[in-house]
Design a protein around this motif. Structure first.
Motif, PDB file in Angstrom:
ATOM      1  N   THR A   1       6.929  -5.867 -18.923  1.00  0.00           N
ATOM      2  CA  THR A   1       6.591  -5.210 -20.198  1.00  0.00           C
ATOM      3  C   THR A   1       5.093  -5.303 -20.438  1.00  0.00           C
ATOM      4  N   HIS A   2       4.571  -4.443 -21.308  1.00  0.00           N
ATOM      5  CA  HIS A   2       3.213  -4.698 -21.790  1.00  0.00           C
ATOM      6  C   HIS A   2       3.202  -4.853 -23.302  1.00  0.00           C
ATOM      7  N   ASN A   3       4.358  -5.195 -23.816  1.00  0.00           N
ATOM      8  CA  ASN A   3       4.461  -5.419 -25.252  1.00  0.00           C
ATOM      9  C   ASN A   3       4.144  -6.876 -25.585  1.00  0.00           C
TER      10      ASN A   3
ATOM     11  N   GLY B   1       1.088  -7.017 -17.798  1.00  0.00           N
ATOM     12  CA  GLY B   1      -0.121  -6.426 -17.239  1.00  0.00           C
ATOM     13  C   GLY B   1      -0.235  -4.995 -17.701  1.00  0.00           C
ATOM     14  N   PRO B   2      -1.454  -4.461 -17.681  1.00  0.00           N
ATOM     15  CA  PRO B   2      -1.658  -3.088 -18.149  1.00  0.00           C
ATOM     16  C   PRO B   2      -0.941  -2.072 -17.268  1.00  0.00           C
ATOM     17  N   SER B   3      -0.886  -0.875 -17.763  1.00  0.00           N
ATOM     18  CA  SER B   3      -0.248   0.198 -17.011  1.00  0.00           C
ATOM     19  C   SER B   3      -0.898   0.351 -15.633  1.00  0.00           C
ATOM     20  N   GLY B   4      -0.099   0.462 -14.618  1.00  0.00           N
ATOM     21  CA  GLY B   4      -0.621   0.633 -13.261  1.00  0.00           C
ATOM     22  C   GLY B   4      -0.908  -0.684 -12.569  1.00  0.00           C
ATOM     23  N   ALA B   5      -0.584  -1.792 -13.228  1.00  0.00           N
ATOM     24  CA  ALA B   5      -0.889  -3.105 -12.656  1.00  0.00           C
ATOM     25  C   ALA B   5      -0.026  -3.427 -11.432  1.00  0.00           C
ATOM     26  N   GLY B   6       1.146  -2.815 -11.355  1.00  0.00           N
ATOM     27  CA  GLY B   6       2.018  -3.062 -10.200  1.00  0.00           C
ATOM     28  C   GLY B   6       3.336  -3.720 -10.558  1.00  0.00           C
ATOM     29  N   LYS B   7       3.675  -3.724 -11.849  1.00  0.00           N
ATOM     30  CA  LYS B   7       4.920  -4.381 -12.286  1.00  0.00           C
ATOM     31  C   LYS B   7       6.143  -3.677 -11.689  1.00  0.00           C
ATOM     32  N   SER B   8       6.195  -2.365 -11.856  1.00  0.00           N
ATOM     33  CA  SER B   8       7.351  -1.623 -11.331  1.00  0.00           C
ATOM     34  C   SER B   8       7.422  -1.731  -9.809  1.00  0.00           C
ATOM     35  N   THR B   9       6.246  -1.829  -9.191  1.00  0.00           N
ATOM     36  CA  THR B   9       6.230  -1.941  -7.736  1.00  0.00           C
ATOM     37  C   THR B   9       6.908  -3.235  -7.281  1.00  0.00           C
ATOM     38  N   ILE B  10       6.603  -4.343  -7.971  1.00  0.00           N
ATOM     39  CA  ILE B  10       7.262  -5.609  -7.624  1.00  0.00           C
ATOM     40  C   ILE B  10       8.779  -5.447  -7.734  1.00  0.00           C
TER      41      ILE B  10
ATOM     42  N   PHE C   1      16.138   0.364 -15.302  1.00  0.00           N
ATOM     43  CA  PHE C   1      14.997   1.092 -14.755  1.00  0.00           C
ATOM     44  C   PHE C   1      14.125   1.659 -15.864  1.00  0.00           C
ATOM     45  N   GLN C   2      12.828   1.683 -15.567  1.00  0.00           N
ATOM     46  CA  GLN C   2      11.879   2.213 -16.543  1.00  0.00           C
ATOM     47  C   GLN C   2      12.213   3.673 -16.868  1.00  0.00           C
ATOM     48  N   ASP C   3      12.627   4.417 -15.852  1.00  0.00           N
ATOM     49  CA  ASP C   3      13.010   5.825 -16.086  1.00  0.00           C
ATOM     50  C   ASP C   3      14.545   5.978 -16.124  1.00  0.00           C
TER      51      ASP C   3
ATOM     52  N   ASN D   1       0.862  -1.180   0.000  1.00  0.00           N
ATOM     53  CA  ASN D   1       0.000   0.000   0.000  1.00  0.00           C
ATOM     54  C   ASN D   1       0.898   1.229   0.000  1.00  0.00           C
ATOM     55  N   TYR D   2       0.720   2.075  -0.970  1.00  0.00           N
ATOM     56  CA  TYR D   2       1.459   3.337  -0.922  1.00  0.00           C
ATOM     57  C   TYR D   2       0.760   4.278   0.042  1.00  0.00           C
ATOM     58  N   THR D   3       1.511   5.228   0.549  1.00  0.00           N
ATOM     59  CA  THR D   3       0.938   6.137   1.550  1.00  0.00           C
ATOM     60  C   THR D   3      -0.269   6.893   1.004  1.00  0.00           C
ATOM     61  N   SER D   4      -0.330   7.010  -0.348  1.00  0.00           N
ATOM     62  CA  SER D   4      -1.469   7.715  -0.939  1.00  0.00           C
ATOM     63  C   SER D   4      -2.758   6.920  -0.778  1.00  0.00           C
ATOM     64  N   GLY D   5      -2.656   5.675  -0.284  1.00  0.00           N
ATOM     65  CA  GLY D   5      -3.844   4.856  -0.078  1.00  0.00           C
ATOM     66  C   GLY D   5      -4.046   3.844  -1.197  1.00  0.00           C
ATOM     67  N   ILE D   6      -3.234   3.977  -2.247  1.00  0.00           N
ATOM     68  CA  ILE D   6      -3.351   3.050  -3.382  1.00  0.00           C
ATOM     69  C   ILE D   6      -2.799   1.677  -2.990  1.00  0.00           C
ATOM     70  N   VAL D   7      -3.579   0.621  -3.323  1.00  0.00           N
ATOM     71  CA  VAL D   7      -3.070  -0.732  -3.108  1.00  0.00           C
ATOM     72  C   VAL D   7      -2.418  -1.164  -4.416  1.00  0.00           C
ATOM     73  N   ALA D   8      -1.099  -1.067  -4.469  1.00  0.00           N
ATOM     74  CA  ALA D   8      -0.391  -1.341  -5.718  1.00  0.00           C
ATOM     75  C   ALA D   8      -0.259  -2.844  -5.938  1.00  0.00           C
ATOM     76  N   LEU D   9      -0.094  -3.600  -4.857  1.00  0.00           N
ATOM     77  CA  LEU D   9      -0.029  -5.053  -4.940  1.00  0.00           C
ATOM     78  C   LEU D   9      -0.918  -5.633  -3.850  1.00  0.00           C
TER      79      LEU D   9
HETATM   80  N1  LIG Z   1       5.658   6.111  -5.068  1.00  0.00           N
HETATM   81  C1  LIG Z   1       4.356   5.916  -5.240  1.00  0.00           C
HETATM   82  N2  LIG Z   1       3.473   6.528  -4.423  1.00  0.00           N
HETATM   83  C2  LIG Z   1       2.157   6.335  -4.577  1.00  0.00           C
HETATM   84  N3  LIG Z   1       1.620   5.545  -5.492  1.00  0.00           N
HETATM   85  C3  LIG Z   1       2.431   4.892  -6.346  1.00  0.00           C
HETATM   86  C4  LIG Z   1       3.848   5.054  -6.266  1.00  0.00           C
HETATM   87  N4  LIG Z   1       4.420   4.292  -7.226  1.00  0.00           N
HETATM   88  C5  LIG Z   1       3.395   3.700  -7.878  1.00  0.00           C
HETATM   89  N5  LIG Z   1       2.214   4.060  -7.359  1.00  0.00           N
HETATM   90  C6  LIG Z   1       0.903   3.567  -7.794  1.00  0.00           C
HETATM   91  O1  LIG Z   1       0.898   2.172  -7.715  1.00  0.00           O
HETATM   92  C7  LIG Z   1       0.233   1.589  -8.825  1.00  0.00           C
HETATM   93  C8  LIG Z   1       1.148   0.598  -9.530  1.00  0.00           C
HETATM   94  O2  LIG Z   1       2.220   1.306 -10.110  1.00  0.00           O
HETATM   95  P1  LIG Z   1       3.408   0.613 -10.918  1.00  0.00           P
HETATM   96  O3  LIG Z   1       4.395   1.655 -11.238  1.00  0.00           O
HETATM   97  O4  LIG Z   1       3.856  -0.563 -10.178  1.00  0.00           O
HETATM   98  O5  LIG Z   1       2.660   0.168 -12.239  1.00  0.00           O
HETATM   99  P2  LIG Z   1       3.265  -0.526 -13.534  1.00  0.00           P
HETATM  100  O6  LIG Z   1       2.594  -1.841 -13.668  1.00  0.00           O
HETATM  101  O7  LIG Z   1       4.714  -0.494 -13.507  1.00  0.00           O
HETATM  102  O8  LIG Z   1       2.716   0.430 -14.695  1.00  0.00           O
HETATM  103  P3  LIG Z   1       3.465   0.868 -16.039  1.00  0.00           P
HETATM  104  O9  LIG Z   1       3.260  -0.225 -17.002  1.00  0.00           O
HETATM  105  O10 LIG Z   1       2.721   2.103 -16.440  1.00  0.00           O
HETATM  106  O11 LIG Z   1       4.866   1.119 -15.711  1.00  0.00           O
HETATM  107  C9  LIG Z   1      -0.191   2.734  -9.716  1.00  0.00           C
HETATM  108  O12 LIG Z   1      -1.554   2.987  -9.481  1.00  0.00           O
HETATM  109  C10 LIG Z   1       0.642   3.898  -9.254  1.00  0.00           C
HETATM  110  O13 LIG Z   1      -0.083   5.087  -9.358  1.00  0.00           O
END
Ligand SMILES: Nc1ncnc2c1ncn2[C@@H]1O[C@H](COP(=O)(O)OP(=O)(O)OP(=O)(O)O)[C@@H](O)[C@H]1O
Ligand SMILES: [Mg+2]
Lengths: 245, 304
Positions: free
Chosen positions: A213-215, A54-63, A104-106, A29-37
């Motif tokens: 990836t989402h390709n 998975g689609p954008s925002g699925a949580g790949k980068s978070t893992i 890194f993605q960025d 859970n990010y502090t913003s309240g979003i459940v990323a995983l």
């Molecule tokens: N540092 C953060 N603080 C708050 N929320 C975050 C943070 N990083 C990611 N999120 C949120 O967590 C969710 C998952 O993000 P993540 O970057 O893991 O997605 P992703 O699968 O990598 O997407 P993409 O394919 O666009 O890279 C998103 O809704 C994003 O807004």
């Protein structure tokens, strides 16, 4: 899905002998309240090539952030080489990070260093010898086709070129695990193909590769294990095959 | 223990960062120069002020002139008694001959000097008293003003200018206080500015810090190059500040000479004599400030 859950159970029971990477009931859970995983569990075995899709925002980068301990899970545990990475001490972090190569993605390049210096820095900090650095940097730059850009600063590179610097830096340590977050995101199809071929080659040499990836085409073409996420949930884990649906 | 290779790499990284971050380095160097100029000039100013005050204070003495009727043994007796006191620095007996020789040295017309001849010496004998603390002069003066001395003492030198002495003493106390307070105020302002400048230069590089941590740079590889950078700009700032101080004091000196005709105090000579102290002091102050604020600011952005 069921097969996968069985896997985890086995892992929990055989506590001593986990796979190379074991993600166990991880929630973020990010502090913003979003459940990323949301309660994710899966294991990655040595030498595997896993596509995380998975689609954008699925949580790949978070893992990925959790795997290199850039972020810490809200619940659950991650084991790498039988070690709960939450127990890694501050002073051990650098050594841990050097064992995992990350694209890194960025990109995360150092803007005040040239392309070559960015790669040299990664080697310097890991106490590689001068000779080793002198040998390896041109080789790795050649590998990603950036030999003629060696003395340019990242700001004057194209997105694809930056991505390749990031790849070169991730590879320079010959890591046991290579994680690539959207490494083809900014590349044309031909260069993408080169990068994927490179990743496969690295995988064949024994390195465990995790590719987010989402390709769809790329994933289909690789034809290896696919872990699919959606809205923070693990919805599919296929031993081989494409992106699905 | 840091290996030589590592040390060389760290120093090289620091130096390269210093010129690659040209703008930030320039700002930090200039701010550090400004801080050192402010701190040092106030410290030097206070040192000079108190030594000028001391010179002036040391000139304050008290002469008790005795009537010719008083015997020499009695005067010497007073001299001995005064010398025994803890608050007295020196007591000089000025007999008729000495008084005459002092008189001849006075910057007055020679016709007047001719008036007093060794055969007919009308100059009174005196005790020239210097107290350890000029503030005590009034006590001595009072002592010799008591009725017991009325027939013996002709006059006391400070009686007429006691008021001037009091004012001088008050003023020197006031000037020291104000000088100290103003200095502390300016030094505090300078410190706040420099600490925040350093914090900003590191804040501007948080991304760099994050990346370095992610590629597995260790504690020393992240921090030490920053400290090398700090050392670089402190050294540069010390050079700039020393030059500015010398030019500045030279101008002040020539102005003081022109308008106030203060010639006794040679500022430049003072600075030249203390050049190593001056440079060392600035280096140490600068290093202390910058290393502490660098370490503190880095802590905020580093997880390793
Ligand atoms: N540092 C953060 N603080 C708050 N929320 C975050 C943070 N990083 C990611 N999120 C949120 O967590 C969710 C998952 O993000 P993540 O970057 O893991 O997605 P992703 O699968 O990598 O997407 P993409 O394919 O666009 O890279 C998103 O809704 C994003 O807004
Ligand atoms: Mg992502």
């Amino acid at each position: 899905m069921r097969a996968f859950n069985k896997n985890t159970k086995v892992d929990v029971v055989e506590n001593k002998n986990r796979s190379l990477i074991s993600i166990e009931n991880v929630t973020k859970n990010y502090t913003s309240g979003i459940v990323a995983l949301d309660c994710i569990s899966f294991a990655i075995y040595e030498g595997e090539f896993v596509s995380l899709v998975g689609p954008s925002g699925a949580g790949k980068s978070t893992i990925i952030k959790l795997l290199i301990r850039e972020e810490i899970p809200s619940h659950g545990q991650i084991f790498i080489a039988n070690r709960n990475i939450a127990t890694i001490k501050r002073y051990q972090m650098p050594y841990f990070r050097r064992k995992i190569g990350v694209v890194f993605q960025d990109y995360k390049l150092l803007d005040h260093k040239t392309v070559a210096e960015n790669i040299v820095f990664a080697l310097e900090v890991s106490e590689a010898s001068d000779e080793e650095i002198k040998n390896r940097v041109p080789k790795i730059l050649n590998l990603v086709g950036l030999m003629d850009r060696a003395d340019v600063f990242p700001n004057s590179l194209s997105g694809g070129e930056r991505q390749r610097v990031s790849i070169a830096r991730a590879l320079v340590h010959s890591p046991k695990i290579l994680i690539a977050d959207e490494p083809t995101g900014n590349l044309d199809p031909v260069t993408s193909q080169d990068v994927i071929n490179l990743l496969r080659k690295i995988n064949l040499s024994g390195t465990t590769v995790i590719l987010a990836t989402h390709n769809k085409e790329i994933v289909d073409q690789i034809n290896q294990r696919v872990v699919k996420l959606e809205k923070g949930k693990l919805i599919e884990d296929r031993k081989t095959g494409g992106y699905g649906r | 223990m840091i290996g030589l290779v590592k040390l060389r790499r760290i120093i090289f990284l620091g130096l390269r960062n210093f010129y690659r971050n040209g703008w930030l380095s320039t700002v930090a160097t200039l701010m550090m120069s400004l801080t050192l100029i402010i701190i040092t000039s106030f410290v030097v100013f206070n040192l000079i002020l108190s030594s000028i005050i001391n010179i002036a204070k040391n000139k304050i003495d008290l002469s008790v002139y005795f009537k010719d009727s008083v015997s020499e043994t009695e005067i010497i007796d007073y001299q001995v008694k005064l010398k025994a006191r803890a608050d007295i620095e020196t007591v000089e007996y000025v007999n008729k001959e000495k008084a005459l020789s002092y008189f001849k040295l006075l910057p007055i017309k020679s016709e007047i000097k001719e008036l007093v001849k060794p055969e007919d010496n009308i100059l009174p004998r005196s005790l020239k008293i210097k107290t350890k603390d000029p503030e005590d002069i009034a006590t001595i003066s009072e002592y010799f003003s008591t009725p017991a001395f009325e027939l013996r003492v002709d006059h006391i030198s400070t009686k007429d200018n006691q008021e001037v002495i009091d004012r001088l003493l008050n003023m020197s106390r006031f000037v020291r206080w104000v000088g100290g307070l103003v200095s502390i105020l300016f030094i505090l302002i300078a410190l706040v500015i420099i600490v925040n400048t350093i914090r900003l230069t590191i804040f501007a590089r948080q991304k760099e810090l994050e990346v370095m941590q992610l590629v597995g740079a260790s504690w020393s590889f992240i921090r030490l190059p920053f400290l090398v950078e700090s050392v670089m700009y402190v050294v540069l700032a010390t050079t700039i500040s020393t030059l500015v101080l010398f030019i500045g004091f030279r101008i002040i000196q020539s102005l003081a000479f022109q308008y106030l005709s203060i010639t006794e105090y040679d500022l430049e000579k003072f600075l030249v004599n203390h050049i190593y102290v001056l440079i060392g002091w600035q280096l140490l102050t600068g290093l202390f400030i910058s290393l502490i604020s660098t370490i503190m600011s880095l802590r905020k952005y580093l997880k390793i």
